[in-house]
Design a protein around this motif. Structure first.
Motif, PDB file in Angstrom:
ATOM      1  N   VAL A 184      69.272  12.830  30.424  1.00 35.42           N
ATOM      2  CA  VAL A 184      68.197  11.999  29.884  1.00 35.42           C
ATOM      3  C   VAL A 184      68.800  10.794  29.181  1.00 35.42           C
ATOM      4  CG1 VAL A 184      66.655  13.956  29.572  1.00 35.42           C
ATOM      5  CG2 VAL A 184      68.136  13.254  27.689  1.00 35.42           C
ATOM      6  N   THR A 185      68.026   9.749  29.088  1.00 32.12           N
ATOM      7  CA  THR A 185      68.440   8.590  28.301  1.00 32.12           C
ATOM      8  C   THR A 185      67.307   8.246  27.343  1.00 32.12           C
ATOM      9  OG1 THR A 185      67.545   7.030  29.924  1.00 32.12           O
ATOM     10  CG2 THR A 185      69.857   7.677  30.181  1.00 32.12           C
ATOM     11  N   MET A 186      67.674   7.644  26.235  1.00 30.89           N
ATOM     12  CA  MET A 186      66.671   7.256  25.253  1.00 30.89           C
ATOM     13  C   MET A 186      66.159   5.859  25.592  1.00 30.89           C
ATOM     14  SD  MET A 186      66.936  10.044  23.793  1.00 30.89           S
ATOM     15  CE  MET A 186      65.584   9.708  22.672  1.00 30.89           C
ATOM     16  N   LYS A 187      64.856   5.673  25.487  1.00 28.29           N
ATOM     17  CA  LYS A 187      64.249   4.402  25.819  1.00 28.29           C
ATOM     18  C   LYS A 187      64.309   3.438  24.635  1.00 28.29           C
ATOM     19  CE  LYS A 187      60.938   6.318  29.142  1.00 28.29           C
ATOM     20  NZ  LYS A 187      59.494   6.468  29.485  1.00 28.29           N
ATOM     21  N   LEU A 188      64.340   2.150  24.948  1.00 26.03           N
ATOM     22  CA  LEU A 188      64.203   1.146  23.901  1.00 26.03           C
ATOM     23  C   LEU A 188      62.863   1.359  23.202  1.00 26.03           C
ATOM     24  CD1 LEU A 188      65.509  -2.083  25.686  1.00 26.03           C
ATOM     25  CD2 LEU A 188      66.707  -0.706  23.974  1.00 26.03           C
ATOM     26  N   PRO A 201      76.714   7.487  26.000  1.00 25.63           N
ATOM     27  CA  PRO A 201      75.665   6.540  25.625  1.00 25.63           C
ATOM     28  C   PRO A 201      75.848   6.043  24.192  1.00 25.63           C
ATOM     29  CG  PRO A 201      74.727   8.471  26.676  1.00 25.63           C
ATOM     30  CD  PRO A 201      76.155   8.792  26.407  1.00 25.63           C
ATOM     31  N   VAL A 202      75.564   4.755  23.989  1.00 29.14           N
ATOM     32  CA  VAL A 202      75.690   4.126  22.675  1.00 29.14           C
ATOM     33  C   VAL A 202      74.379   3.395  22.375  1.00 29.14           C
ATOM     34  CG1 VAL A 202      76.955   2.436  21.295  1.00 29.14           C
ATOM     35  CG2 VAL A 202      78.179   3.855  22.946  1.00 29.14           C
ATOM     36  N   TYR A 203      73.851   3.614  21.166  1.00 33.63           N
ATOM     37  CA  TYR A 203      72.554   3.051  20.805  1.00 33.63           C
ATOM     38  C   TYR A 203      72.637   2.281  19.478  1.00 33.63           C
ATOM     39  CZ  TYR A 203      70.973   6.452  24.252  1.00 33.63           C
ATOM     40  OH  TYR A 203      70.808   7.180  25.408  1.00 33.63           O
ATOM     41  N   LEU A 204      71.878   1.194  19.399  1.00 31.78           N
ATOM     42  CA  LEU A 204      71.748   0.421  18.170  1.00 31.78           C
ATOM     43  C   LEU A 204      70.323   0.578  17.668  1.00 31.78           C
ATOM     44  CD1 LEU A 204      73.062  -1.808  16.250  1.00 31.78           C
ATOM     45  CD2 LEU A 204      71.790  -3.449  17.653  1.00 31.78           C
ATOM     46  N   SER A 205      70.186   0.951  16.390  1.00 31.14           N
ATOM     47  CA  SER A 205      68.861   1.156  15.819  1.00 31.14           C
ATOM     48  C   SER A 205      68.684   0.319  14.560  1.00 31.14           C
ATOM     49  CB  SER A 205      68.657   2.629  15.455  1.00 31.14           C
ATOM     50  OG  SER A 205      68.795   3.456  16.590  1.00 31.14           O
ATOM     51  N   VAL A 206      67.467  -0.173  14.361  1.00 30.97           N
ATOM     52  CA  VAL A 206      67.091  -0.839  13.113  1.00 30.97           C
ATOM     53  C   VAL A 206      65.860  -0.131  12.567  1.00 30.97           C
ATOM     54  CG1 VAL A 206      68.000  -3.064  13.900  1.00 30.97           C
ATOM     55  CG2 VAL A 206      65.579  -2.521  14.254  1.00 30.97           C
ATOM     56  N   LEU A 207      65.553  -0.380  11.299  1.00 29.27           N
ATOM     57  CA  LEU A 207      64.408   0.283  10.691  1.00 29.27           C
ATOM     58  C   LEU A 207      63.119  -0.415  11.086  1.00 29.27           C
ATOM     59  CD1 LEU A 207      63.623   2.605   8.752  1.00 29.27           C
ATOM     60  CD2 LEU A 207      63.520   0.886   6.942  1.00 29.27           C
ATOM     61  N   GLY A 208      62.210   0.331  11.702  1.00 25.00           N
ATOM     62  CA  GLY A 208      60.894  -0.180  12.048  1.00 25.00           C
ATOM     63  C   GLY A 208      59.828   0.445  11.169  1.00 25.00           C
ATOM     64  N   ASN A 209      58.582   0.159  11.459  1.00 29.48           N
ATOM     65  CA  ASN A 209      57.483   0.669  10.640  1.00 29.48           C
ATOM     66  C   ASN A 209      57.381   2.188  10.688  1.00 29.48           C
ATOM     67  OD1 ASN A 209      56.714  -1.912   9.911  1.00 29.48           O
ATOM     68  ND2 ASN A 209      55.274  -2.134  11.613  1.00 29.48           N
ATOM     69  N   PRO A 226      63.718   4.658  12.115  1.00 31.72           N
ATOM     70  CA  PRO A 226      64.819   4.041  12.868  1.00 31.72           C
ATOM     71  C   PRO A 226      64.454   3.920  14.346  1.00 31.72           C
ATOM     72  CG  PRO A 226      65.629   5.756  11.402  1.00 31.72           C
ATOM     73  CD  PRO A 226      64.141   5.879  11.403  1.00 31.72           C
ATOM     74  N   THR A 227      64.539   2.700  14.866  1.00 29.62           N
ATOM     75  CA  THR A 227      64.053   2.416  16.214  1.00 29.62           C
ATOM     76  C   THR A 227      65.172   1.842  17.075  1.00 29.62           C
ATOM     77  OG1 THR A 227      61.876   1.920  15.271  1.00 29.62           O
ATOM     78  CG2 THR A 227      62.295   1.172  17.526  1.00 29.62           C
ATOM     79  N   ILE A 228      65.343   2.388  18.278  1.00 31.62           N
ATOM     80  CA  ILE A 228      66.385   1.920  19.185  1.00 31.62           C
ATOM     81  C   ILE A 228      66.006   0.540  19.731  1.00 31.62           C
ATOM     82  CG2 ILE A 228      67.561   2.337  21.386  1.00 31.62           C
ATOM     83  CD1 ILE A 228      67.245   5.329  20.839  1.00 31.62           C
ATOM     84  N   VAL A 229      66.886  -0.436  19.532  1.00 30.72           N
ATOM     85  CA  VAL A 229      66.609  -1.805  19.981  1.00 30.72           C
ATOM     86  C   VAL A 229      67.636  -2.305  20.997  1.00 30.72           C
ATOM     87  CG1 VAL A 229      65.326  -2.478  17.922  1.00 30.72           C
ATOM     88  CG2 VAL A 229      67.814  -2.695  17.934  1.00 30.72           C
ATOM     89  N   ARG A 230      68.777  -1.667  21.107  1.00 35.18           N
ATOM     90  CA  ARG A 230      69.774  -1.984  22.125  1.00 35.18           C
ATOM     91  C   ARG A 230      70.397  -0.677  22.583  1.00 35.18           C
ATOM     92  NH1 ARG A 230      67.697  -6.173  21.503  1.00 35.18           N
ATOM     93  NH2 ARG A 230      68.567  -8.269  21.218  1.00 35.18           N
ATOM     94  N   LYS A 231      70.758  -0.591  23.863  1.00 35.28           N
ATOM     95  CA  LYS A 231      71.357   0.648  24.340  1.00 35.28           C
ATOM     96  C   LYS A 231      72.274   0.394  25.524  1.00 35.28           C
ATOM     97  CE  LYS A 231      67.821   2.026  27.706  1.00 35.28           C
ATOM     98  NZ  LYS A 231      67.193   3.199  28.313  1.00 35.28           N
ATOM     99  N   PHE A 232      73.292   1.239  25.610  1.00 39.61           N
ATOM    100  CA  PHE A 232      74.187   1.263  26.755  1.00 39.61           C
ATOM    101  C   PHE A 232      74.264   2.714  27.208  1.00 39.61           C
ATOM    102  CE2 PHE A 232      75.291  -2.692  24.778  1.00 39.61           C
ATOM    103  CZ  PHE A 232      75.654  -3.524  25.830  1.00 39.61           C
TER     104      PHE A 232
END
Length: 258
Positions: A136-140, A111-119, A122-128
């Motif tokens: 288990v997988t991490m949710k957007l 699994p590969v995840y893209l995160s950006v800083l949220g309020n 770090p928040t996952i915004v894209r995932k494969f």
């Protein structure tokens, strides 16, 4: 064949020769730096000087190229700078990253995840996801901890602490532990990636790296997730090398010199 016939043939093949020739000269100026003679620019573009000269004159009229009136040497002009800045401003990590992430996932089969800083952090915004490897997988929208995840270590290491203090207090219930943060920052900046042996819970491991923009600001992080004891995500692993290559490639696209 005359010039018009040649240009028409080139159009039928999908390009206009004048544009490609001009671009070769721009590339030569980009790679050679400021203060190049006509002969040097033409040689770098693999064409005779007599052919290069009228193109350089036209490019100068558009501001793409400038010529020093004293030395008669050429360099890139303000028009080229504006084009570059415009291209950078139109680059969006959220649209650029998925293609690179898909390639990365195909290489590591994890699994590969893209995160950006949220309020909240770090928040996952894209995932494969890679369902065959993990149960288990991490949710957007999933928020990762700053102080106890590889992804968090990237943001801690490359963002100013004052920007993160409120998030750390909310996450830990206390003021930032400056000694612990300094240790994380030193290690992450030294290694270029952040490795976690306790990602999400003790069953998982991860390796993360940051993506930077043209001002060298951190804009996102890419993380590979694996199962502890079954997946090699160490500093010396192929996965660590690949995620760093991927983030550096994206950073360069966004204008970073790293």
């Amino acid at each position: 064949m005359n010039v018009e016939d040649s240009a028409e043939t080139d159009r039928e093949q999908g390009f206009v020769q004048t544009i490609t020739v001009g671009y070769r000269l721009v590339q030569a100026l980009e790679q050679g730096g400021r203060g190049q003679t006509l002969k040097a620019v033409a040689a770098a573009a693999d064409m005779p000087s007599w052919k290069a000269y009228p193109y350089l004159v036209s490019l100068a009229r558009m501001g793409i190229v400038v010529q020093n009136p004293d030395t008669l040497c050429y360099g890139l002009g303000p028009g080229a700078a504006m084009l570059g800045l415009s291209a950078i401003s139109q680059a969006d990590v959220l649209s650029l990253a998925p293609e690179k992430m898909q390639i990365l996932q195909d290489q590591v089969q994890l699994p590969v995840y893209l995160s950006v800083l949220g309020n909240l952090g770090p928040t996952i915004v894209r995932k494969f996801d890679w369902d065959s490897q993990l149960l288990v997988t991490m949710k957007l929208g999933h928020v990762l901890p700053l102080m106890s995840s590889g992804t968090g270590a990237i943001f801690l290491s490359y963002l100013p602490l004052h920007q993160l203090t409120g998030i750390i207090r909310q996450e830990t219930g206390r003021d930032p532990d400056l000694a612990a943060i300094e240790e994380i920052v030193t290690r992450t900046r030294r290694d270029g990636v952040a490795v976690s042996e306790r990602a999400f819970d003790l069953a998982f491991c991860s390796v993360s790296a940051g993506i930077f923009d043209h001002e060298e600001h951190l804009v996102a992080a890419i993380t590979i997730l694996g199962i502890k004891g079954r997946t090699d995500l160490s500093l010396e692993s192929r996965a660590a090398e690949l995620v760093l290559d991927t983030t550096r490639d994206l950073s360069r696209t966004l204008g970073s010199s790293t």
